[in-house]
Design an enzyme around this catalytic site. Sequence first.
Site, mmCIF file in Angstrom:
data_model
loop_
_atom_site.group_PDB
_atom_site.id
_atom_site.type_symbol
_atom_site.label_atom_id
_atom_site.label_comp_id
_atom_site.label_asym_id
_atom_site.label_seq_id
_atom_site.Cartn_x
_atom_site.Cartn_y
_atom_site.Cartn_z
ATOM 1 N N CYS A 55 0.871 -1.181 0.000
ATOM 2 C CA CYS A 55 0.000 0.000 0.000
ATOM 3 C C CYS A 55 0.904 1.224 0.000
ATOM 4 C CB CYS A 55 -0.989 -0.016 1.168
ATOM 5 S SG CYS A 55 -0.256 0.112 2.810
ATOM 6 N N ARG B 215 -3.396 -0.824 5.393
ATOM 7 C CA ARG B 215 -3.953 -1.917 4.599
ATOM 8 C C ARG B 215 -3.002 -3.088 4.377
ATOM 9 N NH1 ARG B 215 -5.654 1.455 -0.493
ATOM 10 N NH2 ARG B 215 -3.690 2.451 0.092
ATOM 11 N N ASP C 92 -8.650 3.242 1.029
ATOM 12 C CA ASP C 92 -7.717 3.661 2.072
ATOM 13 C C ASP C 92 -8.506 4.341 3.201
ATOM 14 O OD1 ASP C 92 -5.644 4.602 3.627
ATOM 15 O OD2 ASP C 92 -4.561 5.514 1.953
#
Length: 141
Positions: A8, A14, A114
Amino acid sequence: MRKVLTVCLGNYCRSPFAALALARRGAAELEVRSAGLIGKWEGEPANESMITAARRLGFDLTAHRGQQITLDMLNWADSVLAMDAAVLESLRTICGEASERKLGLYLGDRDVPDPMGKDQEAFNACAVLIEAGTALHAGRQ
């Protein structure tokens, strides 16, 4: 054993949770690591809201420490799973055509949103989506 790298932007929310969830689901068949495109959180623990979201699903993310992606990590991996299209595009630039076959989106055809800057519920939803996405990768040779 297949080697999977989850990526990420910052290796703060994440990708650390994706690596943890994939490692649990594919324990016997996957070796999983995570990294971020930027080094802003290198050496730092995961985002506290993601730690809380992971805990709600029975995962302990407290041992995670952020890492910025390196060419060695990319070369190590059999599969590199980006959390969103922007990260995937950056990875394509870094890797070049030779590694194109190993790059893909974690959810196959869509982004993992996100949750940075959002409330706890956004982190919880993100974690549920990431855990569900493990089914796309575990059990696959």
